[in-house]
Enzyme design. Structure first.
Site: not given
Ligand SMILES: *[C@@H]1O[C@H](CO)[C@@H](O)[C@H](O)[C@H]1NC(C)=O
Ligand SMILES: *[C@@H]1O[C@H](CO)[C@@H](O)[C@H](O)[C@H]1NC(C)=O
Ligand SMILES: *[C@@H]1O[C@H](CO)[C@@H](O)[C@H](O)[C@H]1NC(C)=O
Ligand SMILES: *[C@@H]1O[C@H](CO)[C@@H](O)[C@H](O)[C@H]1NC(C)=O
Length: 393
Positions: A44, A46, A250
């Site tokens: 993960h 972002d 995550h």
């Protein structure tokens, strides 16, 4: 008396440590070498959300190939930003799941369209930097990209609100290359509760029948079921209904630091039975009460191994999605330090072979199994269930 024997003990222990270090240092292979043998898969990151927040998804002025540490936008303290190509390379990242995430504010409005924007910006980023990045949608693709020295780039949609209560959108996301759906983000859905509910122990619906059908449809599609962010009840219900191994893209361990985003021991046991994986989150706020360091991440990893075994742990940093990172794991260039430290602290547990499992072998096993189950379900028709409520998106 007590004091002097303590001093002697401390002296003896340090002496033994010195001897031990001296005898093992010579032929000790640093843990980071595992990352040269097998791709490090991070569950993960972002960055795409930061591209939305900072640039409204416009890549024209974005310089991913530059060291962005001192960048006016992506290096500034008001950006939760930890990623660029130079640091990904230094960090020996072999494969990255990029999160297509839109906030829960868009839940009853334009979540589906905005998620398409995020999938699109991920693909444009990969194309723009295709000397380094390669779009990957299969387990074998991760290995192929690694062998060509490309960073395998995969897409995960973070939050079931992004499918607008529709099986159709789920299926079309798969066609666009999305390979995991996190069942919820921080908002509760009509068909699943988020971990936020655990803060008050007020769970009511858990995973509804429609939610269970979503999980089954994901199994049929070959979409990984991601249980980070869901409530304790939904974790257990999803694992029991899923026909394939699940992932936590995550999340860390609740027994090490009690936070609703982490995974409780009894769920870790279920993950082991299910053949799935917990990919450890580095966020300071999830791993320790204060002053988080790389050692806290080591503790979470070791605890998951203690309870679920060496085959069910991985890495899911959450870089670019969190305001604070632990000392020693400040950005995507630091993964090799974590692998070195694991092997230094516990060389018997963390052999290079076991470090390869943590890095990527465990995740690859899960992904391949999910693909195999998809093949076995090839004759099952697509789910035609509709959510029986009036406020569909
Ligand atoms: C961002 O882009 C969208 C279209 O994708 C547009 O509607 C919106 O106004 C833009 N916002 C800003 C701040 O430029
Ligand atoms: C990026 O720049 C920072 C600050 O100058 C430096 O500490 C770091 O080592 C650089 N990273 C890479 C991968 O060159
Ligand atoms: C919720 O339940 C857990 C486990 O029983 C307990 O440790 C925790 O204190 C409870 N939290 C609240 C807010 O009641
Ligand atoms: C965290 O660090 C600060 C200052 O660096 C210190 O004052 C504080 O006592 C530390 N907290 C803990 C729990 O160690």
């Amino acid at each position: 008396m007590y004091k002097s024997s303590l001093v002697l003990t401390v002296f003896f222990v340090s002496y033994v440590n010195v001897i031990h270090t001296a005898t093992t240092k010579k032929d000790h292979v640093p843990g980071r070498s595992a990352l040269d043998n097998f791709p490090l898969v991070d569950g993960h990151n972002d960055l795409p959300h930061n591209l939305y927040l900072k640039l409204n998804n416009t890549l024209k002025g974005f310089h991913f190939d530059k060291n962005l540490t001192g960048d006016a936008v992506f290096g500034s303290s008001d950006c939760s930003c930890h990623t660029d190509l130079q640091r990904l390379r230094k960090g020996k990242v072999g494969a990255q799941f990029w999160a297509a995430y839109v906030s829960c504010d868009s839940k009853s409005e334009n979540a589906v369209v905005r998620t398409l924007d995020q999938i699109d910006v991920i693909k444009r980023l990969i194309n723009r930097y295709n000397n380094d990045l390669e779009l990957v949608t299969t387990a074998d693709g991760i290995i192929d990209a690694f062998n060509r020295k490309k960073i395998a780039s995969l897409i995960g949609v973070e939050g079931g609100h992004s499918i607008g209560n529709r099986m159709s959108v789920l299926r079309l996301f798969y066609e666009l290359g999305v390979r995991y759906l996190t069942l919820t983000h921080v908002c509760h859905l009509d068909w699943a509760e988020s971990a936020e509910i655990d803060k008050t122990n007020s769970s009511t619906i858990g995973l509804t029948n429609f939610g269970k059908k979503i999980v089954l449809e994901m199994n049929r599609l070959g979409m990984l079921v991601d249980l980070s962010h869901v409530s304790y009840d939904v974790m257990k219900q999803a694992i029991s209904v899923s026909r394939a191994p699940v992932i936590f893209s995550h999340s860390s361990a609740r027994a090490v630091y009690n936070h609703v985003r982490n995974v409780a021991d009894d769920v870790l046991v279920k993950v082991k039975e299910n053949g799935g994986i917990v990919m450890v989150n580095f966020y300071s706020g999830f791993i320790a009460s204060a002053n988080a360091t790389i050692r806290d991440v080591v503790n979470h990893i070791n605890h998951i191994v203690d309870i679920a075994g060496i085959d069910h742990v991985g890495i899911g940093s959450d870089f670019d999605g969190v305001p604070d990172t632990p000392v020693g794991l400040e950005d995507v260039s630091k993964y090799p330090d974590l692998f070195d430290l694991l092997s230094e602290l516990n060389p018997d547990r963390w052999t290079i072979k076991h470090l390869e499992k943590l890095a990527g072998r465990n995740f690859l096993r899960v992904f391949k199994e999910v693909e195999k189950i998809k093949e076995s379900l090839i004759s099952e028709p697509p789910a035609e269930d509709l959510l029986e409520i009036s406020n569909q998106v």
